[in-house]
Design a protein around this motif. Sequence first.
Motif, short mmCIF file in Angstrom:
data_model
loop_
_atom_site.label_atom_id
_atom_site.label_comp_id
_atom_site.label_asym_id
_atom_site.label_seq_id
_atom_site.Cartn_x
_atom_site.Cartn_y
_atom_site.Cartn_z
N GLY A 282 21.09 -5.36 -39.00
CA GLY A 282 20.08 -5.62 -40.02
C GLY A 282 20.58 -6.38 -41.22
N VAL A 283 21.73 -7.06 -41.10
CA VAL A 283 22.26 -7.85 -42.21
C VAL A 283 22.07 -9.34 -41.92
CG1 VAL A 283 23.91 -6.12 -43.00
CG2 VAL A 283 24.59 -7.73 -41.22
N ARG A 284 21.86 -10.12 -42.98
CA ARG A 284 21.58 -11.54 -42.83
C ARG A 284 22.78 -12.38 -43.30
NH1 ARG A 284 16.58 -12.79 -41.26
NH2 ARG A 284 14.92 -11.22 -41.47
N ALA A 285 23.28 -13.22 -42.41
CA ALA A 285 24.43 -14.06 -42.72
C ALA A 285 24.04 -15.19 -43.67
CB ALA A 285 25.01 -14.64 -41.43
N LYS A 286 24.92 -15.47 -44.63
CA LYS A 286 24.72 -16.61 -45.53
C LYS A 286 25.44 -17.86 -45.01
CE LYS A 286 26.32 -14.63 -49.25
NZ LYS A 286 26.66 -14.41 -50.69
N GLU A 287 26.54 -17.65 -44.31
CA GLU A 287 27.28 -18.74 -43.68
C GLU A 287 28.12 -18.13 -42.58
OE1 GLU A 287 31.14 -19.98 -45.66
OE2 GLU A 287 29.97 -19.34 -47.42
N VAL A 288 28.70 -18.99 -41.75
CA VAL A 288 29.52 -18.53 -40.64
C VAL A 288 30.79 -19.38 -40.58
CG1 VAL A 288 29.69 -18.24 -38.13
CG2 VAL A 288 27.54 -17.71 -39.30
N ARG A 289 31.94 -18.72 -40.55
CA ARG A 289 33.21 -19.43 -40.47
C ARG A 289 33.89 -19.06 -39.16
NH1 ARG A 289 33.64 -17.26 -45.68
NH2 ARG A 289 35.35 -15.89 -45.05
N TYR A 290 34.17 -20.08 -38.36
CA TYR A 290 34.87 -19.86 -37.08
C TYR A 290 36.35 -19.61 -37.35
CZ TYR A 290 37.26 -21.07 -32.74
OH TYR A 290 38.09 -21.06 -31.65
N LEU A 291 36.95 -18.68 -36.57
CA LEU A 291 38.36 -18.35 -36.75
C LEU A 291 39.21 -18.72 -35.55
CD1 LEU A 291 40.31 -16.72 -38.76
CD2 LEU A 291 40.08 -14.89 -37.08
N ALA A 292 38.88 -18.20 -34.37
CA ALA A 292 39.72 -18.40 -33.18
C ALA A 292 38.94 -17.97 -31.95
CB ALA A 292 41.01 -17.59 -33.30
N SER A 293 39.53 -18.25 -30.77
CA SER A 293 38.88 -17.86 -29.51
C SER A 293 39.89 -17.18 -28.60
CB SER A 293 38.27 -19.08 -28.81
OG SER A 293 39.27 -19.98 -28.41
N GLN A 294 39.34 -16.50 -27.58
CA GLN A 294 40.19 -15.79 -26.63
C GLN A 294 39.46 -15.61 -25.31
OE1 GLN A 294 40.42 -11.45 -26.88
NE2 GLN A 294 42.64 -11.57 -26.75
N PRO A 295 40.12 -15.90 -24.18
CA PRO A 295 39.53 -15.53 -22.90
C PRO A 295 39.57 -14.02 -22.74
CG PRO A 295 41.75 -16.36 -22.57
CD PRO A 295 41.44 -16.55 -24.02
N TRP A 296 38.55 -13.47 -22.13
CA TRP A 296 38.46 -12.01 -21.94
C TRP A 296 38.04 -11.78 -20.49
CZ3 TRP A 296 40.51 -8.17 -24.29
CH2 TRP A 296 40.02 -6.87 -24.16
N PRO A 297 38.95 -11.32 -19.64
CA PRO A 297 38.71 -11.29 -18.19
C PRO A 297 37.99 -10.06 -17.69
CG PRO A 297 40.95 -10.61 -18.62
CD PRO A 297 40.34 -10.91 -19.97
N PHE A 298 37.02 -9.56 -18.45
CA PHE A 298 36.29 -8.36 -18.03
C PHE A 298 34.79 -8.59 -18.04
CE2 PHE A 298 40.29 -6.93 -20.06
CZ PHE A 298 40.91 -6.37 -18.96
#
Length: 297
Positions: free
Chosen positions: A210-226
């Motif tokens: 129920g919270v509203r984002a003001k902006e979004v900052r990308y940090l990093a990525s990761q494969p997740w094999p599940f």
Amino acid sequence: MRYAYRTGLTGSLIERADQIRISDEAVAEQCRSLRARLLKLADLDPELGPDGLLCWGSMADRPDGAELLFLGLDGDAPCFAPLIEEGQTPGMQAYAVWRQLDMMPPEEASTYAAARSLIEWHRGHLFCSRCGTRSRVTKAGWGRKCPACDAEHFPRVDPVVIMLAEYEGKALVGRQPRFPPDRYSALAGFVEPGEAIEEAVARELFEEAGVRAKEVRYLASQPWPFPNSLMMACIAPVEDDALTLDIEELEAAMWVSKEEVAASLAGAPDAPFIAPPHFAIAHTLLRAWVESDADKA
């Protein structure tokens, strides 16, 4: 390659060698190599040595009737994994293997993650989605082709956003009922068709908390094999800290300070929650937030 934030399950030392896997003759030559190695698995779980490294056998260890999946080259050694079609249900959560991932160096875990995801993809896509005919393995395991309608099918990854909502120097963590007791993590959800990463982050935060984002900052990525996700970590300052939880998704949620998160990451006995395991990108996300000046945004 240099990473701004190195995540778990990345950095495999095996070169995928697409120039080999597109050629049946080249793959056959690699199979005949005396240096060829076969990854040892117990169904989908890895066999590890006491040093936490993956165990490899020779091509003579190939299970009867199993297709071979070409993982790539480790120097001049061709590396394969066996495709055993019967086993765990595709996508089944495998918490037992997490104890093994705790032992494994990131580059070893990365190699294992690729093999596991590839095997699970084949298990779930044995039949053509266009006409229903059983398909055949192609491209040394990196595709399937239907013998009836010639449709080609290739492994896919499911994009997932995982994010910390942030408000006045605190971050939002939540827990699902399936989590171990006292474990909290960043919120997460699948990216939907026609959606950007930023839009998915904003939607998931509103839907789940129920919270509203003001902006979004990308940090990093990761494969997740599940079984086959790509996790994309973000930080999102939000308008306020009032929570409305989706109780179908979250059992509980709370705002925590950097000091509280640091204590949790350190495993302090008085920490307010148990942090995600070190190989999960949620751990990286929390650590990056603690070490950043993100609360000035």
